[in-house]
Design an enzyme around this catalytic site. Structure first.
Site, mmCIF file in Angstrom:
data_model
loop_
_atom_site.group_PDB
_atom_site.id
_atom_site.type_symbol
_atom_site.label_atom_id
_atom_site.label_comp_id
_atom_site.label_asym_id
_atom_site.label_seq_id
_atom_site.Cartn_x
_atom_site.Cartn_y
_atom_site.Cartn_z
ATOM 1 N N CYS A 65 -0.404 11.388 -5.098
ATOM 2 C CA CYS A 65 -0.688 10.120 -5.803
ATOM 3 C C CYS A 65 -1.508 10.365 -7.156
ATOM 4 C CB CYS A 65 -1.247 9.137 -5.161
ATOM 5 S SG CYS A 65 -0.183 8.620 -3.579
ATOM 6 N N ASN A 100 4.157 1.520 -3.955
ATOM 7 C CA ASN A 100 3.413 2.738 -4.340
ATOM 8 C C ASN A 100 4.529 3.705 -4.529
ATOM 9 O OD1 ASN A 100 2.126 5.081 -4.048
ATOM 10 N ND2 ASN A 100 0.852 4.655 -2.525
ATOM 11 N N HIS A 153 -3.428 3.648 -10.251
ATOM 12 C CA HIS A 153 -2.541 4.159 -9.567
ATOM 13 C C HIS A 153 -2.293 2.748 -8.362
ATOM 14 C CE1 HIS A 153 -0.272 5.723 -6.393
ATOM 15 N NE2 HIS A 153 -1.198 5.606 -5.264
HETATM 16 O O1 UT7 Z 1 -1.304 6.244 -2.575
HETATM 17 C C1 UT7 Z 1 -2.194 7.065 -1.845
HETATM 18 C C2 UT7 Z 1 -3.202 6.211 -1.352
HETATM 19 N N1 UT7 Z 1 -2.887 5.527 -0.328
HETATM 20 C C3 UT7 Z 1 -3.309 4.255 0.197
HETATM 21 O O2 UT7 Z 1 -4.426 4.106 -0.643
HETATM 22 C C4 UT7 Z 1 -3.153 3.612 1.151
HETATM 23 C C5 UT7 Z 1 -4.485 2.868 1.527
HETATM 24 N N2 UT7 Z 1 -4.193 2.078 3.214
HETATM 25 C C6 UT7 Z 1 -3.654 0.926 3.157
HETATM 26 O O3 UT7 Z 1 -3.161 0.313 1.963
HETATM 27 C C7 UT7 Z 1 -3.679 -0.147 4.215
HETATM 28 O O4 UT7 Z 1 -4.792 0.764 4.915
HETATM 29 C C8 UT7 Z 1 -2.370 -0.339 4.808
HETATM 30 C C9 UT7 Z 1 -1.662 -1.172 4.010
HETATM 31 C C10 UT7 Z 1 -1.699 0.772 4.956
HETATM 32 C C11 UT7 Z 1 -2.558 -1.189 6.150
HETATM 33 O O5 UT7 Z 1 -3.431 -2.084 6.045
HETATM 34 P P1 UT7 Z 1 -4.767 -2.313 7.391
HETATM 35 O O6 UT7 Z 1 -5.112 -3.508 6.917
HETATM 36 O O7 UT7 Z 1 -5.648 -1.252 7.109
HETATM 37 O O8 UT7 Z 1 -3.925 -2.447 8.694
HETATM 38 P P2 UT7 Z 1 -3.952 -1.602 9.954
HETATM 39 O O9 UT7 Z 1 -3.405 0.053 9.658
HETATM 40 O O10 UT7 Z 1 -5.341 -1.566 10.401
HETATM 41 O O11 UT7 Z 1 -2.922 -2.155 10.974
HETATM 42 C C12 UT7 Z 1 -3.110 -3.607 11.427
HETATM 43 C C13 UT7 Z 1 -2.040 -4.020 12.235
HETATM 44 C C14 UT7 Z 1 -1.848 -2.902 13.564
HETATM 45 O O12 UT7 Z 1 -1.605 -3.612 14.406
HETATM 46 P P3 UT7 Z 1 -2.909 -3.917 15.649
HETATM 47 O O13 UT7 Z 1 -3.250 -2.443 16.187
HETATM 48 O O14 UT7 Z 1 -3.817 -4.505 15.047
HETATM 49 O O15 UT7 Z 1 -2.081 -4.795 16.586
HETATM 50 C C15 UT7 Z 1 -0.693 -2.207 13.152
HETATM 51 O O16 UT7 Z 1 0.123 -1.739 14.127
HETATM 52 O O17 UT7 Z 1 -0.983 -4.216 11.680
HETATM 53 C C16 UT7 Z 1 0.093 -3.548 12.293
HETATM 54 N N3 UT7 Z 1 0.952 -2.963 11.322
HETATM 55 C C17 UT7 Z 1 2.177 -3.640 10.740
HETATM 56 N N4 UT7 Z 1 2.571 -4.990 11.353
HETATM 57 C C18 UT7 Z 1 3.810 -5.197 10.768
HETATM 58 C C19 UT7 Z 1 1.171 -1.739 10.949
HETATM 59 N N5 UT7 Z 1 2.116 -1.566 9.812
HETATM 60 C C20 UT7 Z 1 2.761 -2.920 10.169
HETATM 61 C C21 UT7 Z 1 3.836 -3.419 9.443
HETATM 62 N N6 UT7 Z 1 4.478 -4.564 9.629
HETATM 63 N N7 UT7 Z 1 4.606 -2.705 8.420
#
Ligand code: UT7
Length: 324
Positions: A114, A281, A251
């Site tokens: 990225c 992204n 980005h």
């Molecule tokens: O380009 C390179 C750089 N990349 C980035 O900068 C990405 C950085 N990270 C992020 O943007 C965020 O961390 C995410 C968007 C990837 C995730 O957001 P989050 O608020 O950190 O969510 P999480 O990973 O903690 O997941 C929360 C919940 C989980 O369920 P439980 O364990 O709380 O029951 C996941 O299983 O959301 C669930 N989950 C989903 N639910 C519905 C994860 N993906 C999905 C989904 N749909 N697609």
């Protein structure tokens, strides 16, 4: 007087097929609400079957050349930032050079995921400042949809395909922040975080292409800190304050990262170019896509001070301060 590299034109290309969150939710266990709330993404573009990274790159380069009023045969350096090349080798940049350029001039790919566009821009800027190139094409192009595990909802909803390109030429400046052109670039990496964001395949390991794997929360935490630091580093190096910046062209990974970074920097959120809602992204393509967006809708104008920043797998991160 000092030699500067100046942006002469920008261009971008998005595949025809646009997939909304609601459409995606029909084949992935997710919802529009979750994706929008957690990432700000509403839709993404997906390359057609057979449409390659080089196809996207060439389309973007042709638009950038037209905007710059430069003939591809006058370009003496081609750099493509991509993590999704057409093939393991040769470089996708060689395809671009063959399509629009002159035989014999250098072309190569840069792999910093990225952060790839910022890395590629820094390399081209240094080639130009050193007198080793006079006109360069710098591209960010990705077909990330091909390295997504469509069974893994934690990653597949976040990415899209696209390409953006700039044409760099030479200019003269006084060595101050009033100069037009690339004022400074700042690159970083920390390979200790390799396993936070990677692809689980490759020529020397599995002999397969592999799929994207990400520890989203950890990447998020690092991103907010590293991006704000990279921006501050660029401001300090040029002795300018955040208030003097006209546009942040970041980005585009997550709207919440954009908001937190702007807040950390004390930057008016209205000065942030946001495309993550439309494009998702697109890795190395996201900055030049956002730049082309801001230029084409008339917000980014000649003379504006813009700051680019990115963070990605590696970890890699960096920034560039540019006067358009
Ligand atoms: O380009 C390179 C750089 N990349 C980035 O900068 C990405 C950085 N990270 C992020 O943007 C965020 O961390 C995410 C968007 C990837 C995730 O957001 P989050 O608020 O950190 O969510 P999480 O990973 O903690 O997941 C929360 C919940 C989980 O369920 P439980 O364990 O709380 O029951 C996941 O299983 O959301 C669930 N989950 C989903 N639910 C519905 C994860 N993906 C999905 C989904 N749909 N697609």
């Amino acid at each position: 007087m000092i030699r500067r590299s100046v942006i002469l034109g920008v261009g971008s290309y998005l595949p025809e097929k646009c997939v909304s969150n609601t459409e995606l939710a029909q084949r992935v266990d997710t919802t529009d609400e979750w994706i929008t709330e957690r990432s700000g993404i509403r839709q993404r573009y997906i390359a057609a079957d057979g449409e390659k990274t080089s196809d996207l790159a060439i389309a973007a380069v042709n638009k950038a050349l037209a905007a710059a009023g430069v003939d591809g045969k006058d370009i003496d350096l081609f750099i493509v930032a991509t993590a999704t090349p057409d093939q393991t080798f040769p470089a996708t940049a060689a395809r671009v050079q063959a399509a629009v350029g002159r035989p014999g001039v250098p072309s190569f790919d840069v792999q910093a995921v990225c952060s790839g566009f910022v890395y590629a821009l820094a390399i081209a800027d240094n080639f130009i400042k050193a007198g080793q190139a006079n006109k360069a094409v710098v591209v960010g192009a990705e077909v990330f949809s091909r390295i997504l595990d469509w069974q893994d909802r934690t990653t597949c909803v976040l990415f899209g395909d696209g390409a953006g390109a700039i044409v760099l030429g030479t200019g003269e400046g006084k060595g101050t922040s009033d100069d037009r052109g690339v004022l400074s670039t700042h690159l970083h990496s920390d390979g200790r975080h390799h396993d936070m964001l990677y692809v689980d395949g490759g020529p020397s390991t599995t002999q397969t292409t592999g799929f994207v794997r990400m520890k989203g929360k950890e990447v998020f935490r690092h991103a907010v800190v590293n991006l704000a630091q990279a921006v501050e580093e660029a401001l300090e190096a040029n002795k300018v304050s955040i208030d003097q910046v006209d546009w942040l062209v970041p980005h585009q990974a997550n709207k919440r990262i954009l908001d937190s970074t702007a807040q950390k920097l004390g930057l008016d959120p209205a000065k942030v170019i946001v495309t993550v809602d439309q494009h998702a992204n697109t890795s190395a393509a996201s900055i030049p896509l956002a730049l082309a967006h801001g230029v084409s809708d008339g917000r980014i104008k000649k003379g504006d001070l813009i700051i680019l920043e990115a963070m990605g797998g590696g970890f890699t991160w960096g920034s560039a301060l540019v006067r358009m």
